[in-house]
Enzyme design. Structure first.
Site, PDB file in Angstrom:
ATOM      1  N   SER A 111     -24.651 169.142 -67.698  1.00 50.17           N
ATOM      2  CA  SER A 111     -25.936 168.456 -67.545  1.00 50.17           C
ATOM      3  C   SER A 111     -26.048 167.222 -68.437  1.00 50.17           C
ATOM      4  CB  SER A 111     -27.088 169.421 -67.851  1.00 50.17           C
ATOM      5  OG  SER A 111     -26.994 169.905 -69.169  1.00 50.17           O
ATOM      6  N   THR A 133     -31.436 168.307 -70.157  1.00 48.74           N
ATOM      7  CA  THR A 133     -31.277 167.157 -71.038  1.00 48.74           C
ATOM      8  C   THR A 133     -31.104 167.620 -72.477  1.00 48.74           C
ATOM      9  OG1 THR A 133     -32.770 165.919 -69.606  1.00 48.74           O
ATOM     10  CG2 THR A 133     -32.439 165.050 -71.833  1.00 48.74           C
ATOM     11  N   THR A 191     -28.637 162.363 -70.814  1.00 47.26           N
ATOM     12  CA  THR A 191     -28.492 163.308 -69.714  1.00 47.26           C
ATOM     13  C   THR A 191     -27.679 162.718 -68.572  1.00 47.26           C
ATOM     14  OG1 THR A 191     -29.751 164.721 -68.189  1.00 47.26           O
ATOM     15  CG2 THR A 191     -30.581 162.507 -68.538  1.00 47.26           C
ATOM     16  N   ARG A 228     -31.199 157.449 -58.734  1.00 42.14           N
ATOM     17  CA  ARG A 228     -32.372 158.122 -59.289  1.00 42.14           C
ATOM     18  C   ARG A 228     -32.313 158.114 -60.816  1.00 42.14           C
ATOM     19  NH1 ARG A 228     -33.199 162.773 -62.905  1.00 42.14           N
ATOM     20  NH2 ARG A 228     -35.306 163.534 -62.489  1.00 42.14           N
ATOM     21  N   THR A 231     -37.618 167.836 -71.636  1.00 47.40           N
ATOM     22  CA  THR A 231     -36.548 168.301 -70.763  1.00 47.40           C
ATOM     23  C   THR A 231     -37.196 168.881 -69.521  1.00 47.40           C
ATOM     24  OG1 THR A 231     -34.548 169.681 -70.666  1.00 47.40           O
ATOM     25  CG2 THR A 231     -36.459 170.608 -71.787  1.00 47.40           C
ATOM     26  N   GLY A 232     -36.454 168.930 -68.430  1.00 46.32           N
ATOM     27  CA  GLY A 232     -37.006 169.459 -67.195  1.00 46.32           C
ATOM     28  C   GLY A 232     -37.028 168.424 -66.093  1.00 46.32           C
TER      29      GLY A 232
END
Length: 338
Positions: A79, A198, A216, A226, A249-250
């Site tokens: 990731s 991240t 990330t 993106r 994060t997320g």
């Protein structure tokens, strides 16, 4: 006329000022510094590298750059950085941002073929009049600064991507990855394409200065081009040396919509402790969602000027790592809404 009532009021005010001054002195003398915190369990190794700088009275800015580079170079971490899962076209694109105690900041967006985007972001901050460079321009700048092109798509990530292509039906809509998630048999889905892990890092050095970094490879199998919240100053990362810092994060789209990290820091300015500030930011995201947030994950991590830290997420499972003079490998489970 200077009457007795005014005398009493003035005396009380003076006493309050003295008491407040003593409280401030007491608080400042108990500052927990140096300290570094970062998102997820893999933050332990990143913190350990950052601590090498902090424990030698180095700058927080150097610490966070050196720290997150560990995650960027970790081929097992799909990731972040090298070995990160690609977009739907099989291209690994990286995002990163960095910010110092003076408010200086730099970021790169959709950067390809460079293993350490955080270092490129720092040079954007230090060597250009800009804050952000994107795509081909970011790559051109990196090469001019002496970085070398590398193939970031490892065999493992390539294999996972090819497996995903067999069944994936991609429509250019927001959060399509969540729509493709097979809840009945998530273990059959290749490559953990729904990860949003991240690494965000915040540090307070021995001089009392803050810095932060966030890096990330973004949402796996995303549309090419993106960009999430990680390289967006105020969304994925924000530092205010008078107050504290925050990172996230997320699902980045939700963080961007709410300018999440800036919000957390401003809430701390108003007196919220770090955890409560993170919780309030999460609750605002939940409040604004017209549909369910049961499958949505966003987490915030914050560090105050006095070394207090806290985190909060929508879903369970968010962890963060802490490293200070007392303990170098502490992992804490962040509190969550669900």
């Amino acid at each position: 006329m200077y009457n007795r009532r005014k005398f009493i009021q003035t005396t009380a005010l003076s006493a309050a000022i003295v008491t407040l001054s003593k409280a401030c002195i007491s608080k400042s003398s108990s500052i927990n510094k140096p300290i570094v915190i970062s998102t997820w369990d893999f933050g332990v190794a990143a913190n350990a590298e950052a601590w090498k700088t902090l424990s030698n009275k180095g700058k927080a800015l150097d610490a966070v750059e050196n720290g997150v580079k560990v995650a960027e170079a970790d081929v097992k971490n799909q990731s972040v950085g090298y070995g990160g899962l690609p977009d739907r076209d099989g291209i690994v694109t990286l995002d990163a941002s960095i910010m110092d105690h003076l408010g200086n900041c730099g970021a790169v967006l959709a950067l390809e073929q460079i293993k350490h985007p955080i270092s490129v972001a720092r040079l954007v901050m230090e060597q250009t009049p800009h804050v952000m460079l994107a795509g081909d321009g970011a790559l051109q700048f990196a090469l001019e600064q002496g970085f070398k092109k590398e193939n970031l798509l490892t065999e493992k990530s390539k294999k996972d991507w090819l497996e995903w292509l067999k069944t994936a039906k991609y429509n250019p809509v927001s959060n399509i990855e969540n729509k493709l998630y097979d809840k009945a048999a998530p273990e059959r889905l290749p490559g953990n394409q729904f990860n949003h892990d991240t690494i965000g890092m915040l540090a307070l050095d021995a001089q009392g200065n803050l810095a932060g970094a966030c890096t990330t490879s973004g949402m796996a199998y995303k549309l090419h081009g993106r960009v999430g919240d990680s390289p967006i100053i105020g969304a994925g990362l924000y530092i205010d040396n008078e107050v504290g810092g925050a990172t996230s994060t997320g699902v980045g789209e939700e963080v961007v919509r709410n300018v999440g990290s800036f919000l957390v820091v401003e809430l701390m300015r108003q007196g919220y402790p770090p955890e409560e500030a993170c919780k309030e930011a999460v609750m605002r995201i939940i409040k604004k969602k017209t549909n369910s947030t049961k499958d949505l994950q966003v987490g915030f991590l914050a560090l105050s000027k006095n070394g207090e830290y806290g985190a909060y997420a929508i879903q369970k499972g968010f962890t963060f790592a802490v490293c200070d003079s007392q303990k170098q490998d502490l992992i804490i489970k962040g509190k969550s809404h669900y």
